[in-house]
Motif scaffolding. Structure first.
Motif, short mmCIF file in Angstrom:
data_model
loop_
_atom_site.label_atom_id
_atom_site.label_comp_id
_atom_site.label_asym_id
_atom_site.label_seq_id
_atom_site.Cartn_x
_atom_site.Cartn_y
_atom_site.Cartn_z
N ARG A 154 0.77 -1.48 0.66
CA ARG A 154 1.95 -0.43 0.49
C ARG A 154 1.26 0.75 -0.42
O ARG A 154 0.51 0.60 -1.15
CB ARG A 154 2.90 -0.87 -0.17
N GLU A 155 1.75 1.79 -0.31
CA GLU A 155 1.42 2.95 -0.92
C GLU A 155 2.08 3.24 -2.24
O GLU A 155 3.02 3.20 -2.37
CB GLU A 155 1.23 4.29 0.10
N ARG A 156 1.18 3.43 -3.36
CA ARG A 156 1.75 3.90 -4.50
C ARG A 156 1.09 5.09 -5.27
O ARG A 156 -0.17 5.03 -5.27
CB ARG A 156 1.52 2.75 -5.59
N GLY A 157 1.52 6.16 -4.81
CA GLY A 157 1.06 7.46 -5.06
C GLY A 157 -0.20 7.52 -4.15
O GLY A 157 0.03 7.34 -2.87
N LYS A 158 -1.40 7.82 -4.55
CA LYS A 158 -2.48 8.25 -3.70
C LYS A 158 -3.19 6.80 -3.54
O LYS A 158 -4.22 6.58 -2.69
CB LYS A 158 -3.59 9.01 -4.45
N ARG A 159 -2.69 5.61 -4.21
CA ARG A 159 -3.50 4.41 -4.10
C ARG A 159 -2.69 3.49 -2.96
O ARG A 159 -1.42 3.60 -2.74
CB ARG A 159 -3.44 3.36 -5.50
N ARG A 160 -3.55 2.50 -2.35
CA ARG A 160 -3.10 1.69 -1.38
C ARG A 160 -3.13 0.28 -1.89
O ARG A 160 -4.40 -0.25 -2.20
CB ARG A 160 -3.93 1.93 -0.13
N ILE A 161 -1.88 -0.16 -2.20
CA ILE A 161 -2.17 -1.48 -2.89
C ILE A 161 -1.96 -2.72 -1.92
O ILE A 161 -0.97 -2.90 -0.88
CB ILE A 161 -0.87 -1.65 -3.83
N HIS A 162 -2.98 -3.60 -1.92
CA HIS A 162 -3.12 -4.79 -1.04
C HIS A 162 -1.75 -5.60 -1.09
O HIS A 162 -1.11 -5.88 -2.02
CB HIS A 162 -4.18 -5.71 -1.47
#
Ligand code: URA
Length: 206
Positions: A92-100
């Motif tokens: 899932r996206e959190r800001g620019k990060r893609r969280i596993h």
């Protein structure tokens, strides 16, 4: 007459897999890699952010831990076939990060066809499950790592299976000492797999 399958043909088919919804957000299918006659197969959970971009399994931070553990066990990574239970990155996206995000049982099941084909075609002597998702895929049921590591298991997809912690769990340990102990245990499990592979007279299959 249909030609027997090869890993390259299966890899090409897996590129277009739409059997669960994970292909929509992922960059690409990340198929396994390594010698097609490897005695040891490592199965991780699913590609992470780095692997999704690179198109190669277990090459990001978890891959570096795996490399360290393999060194502890004196195993050459180039001799192993490395793959994942699920071939697309779930996040899932959190800001620019893609969280596993952990894959569901339905997603693991949808991807089982590719893992089964890899196992059939590589025909390893032992398969190592890195973490709970891989253990579920290989054992055919939820399998606790702590209670089942340290000895070979009979899996639904293959036997023998060695289950061990996912390398990324080493990174989550709270301090240096705990990380060192977790890495040593991972190395022990990999060493066990190497011993099984050495002792096996021929390739096993469930
Ligand atoms: N974690 C996995 O299980 N597999 C990868 O390829 C990367 C991280």
């Amino acid at each position: 007459m249909s030609r027997p399958d090869s890993l390259d043909r299966v890899r090409r088919r897996a590129r277009d897999c739409r059997d669960c919804g994970l292909w929509r957000e992922a960059t690409q299918t990340v198929f396994g890699e390594g010698p097609h006659s490897a005695a040891i197969m490592l199965v991780g959970e699913q590609p992470g952010d780095r692997e999704d971009r690179a198109g190669r399994p277990v090459v990001g931070p978890a891959g570096r831990v795996l490399d360290e553990a393999l060194e502890v066990a004196s195993i050459d990574r180039a001799a192993l076939y490395t793959t994942n239970a699920v071939k697309h990155f779930k996040f899932r996206e959190r800001g620019k990060r893609r969280i596993h995000q952990r894959p569901s049982v339905g997603e693991i099941d949808a991807c089982l066809q590719w893992l089964r084909a890899e196992i059939e075609l590589v025909s390893p002597r032992v398969v190592v499950a890195l973490g709970a998702s891989a253990a579920h895929a290989l054992m055919g049921r939820a399998t606790a790592i702590g209670a089942n590591r340290g000895h070979p298991l009979e899996g639904a997809l293959f036997s023998p299976v060695v289950v061990t912690a996912h390398p990324s769990s080493v990174l989550r340990e709270r301090d240096r000492e705990a990380r060192g102990a977790a890495l040593a245990q991972l190395g022990e499990d990999l060493r066990l797999a190497a011993e099984i592979a050495r002792a096996a007279p021929e390739n096993g299959r469930a």
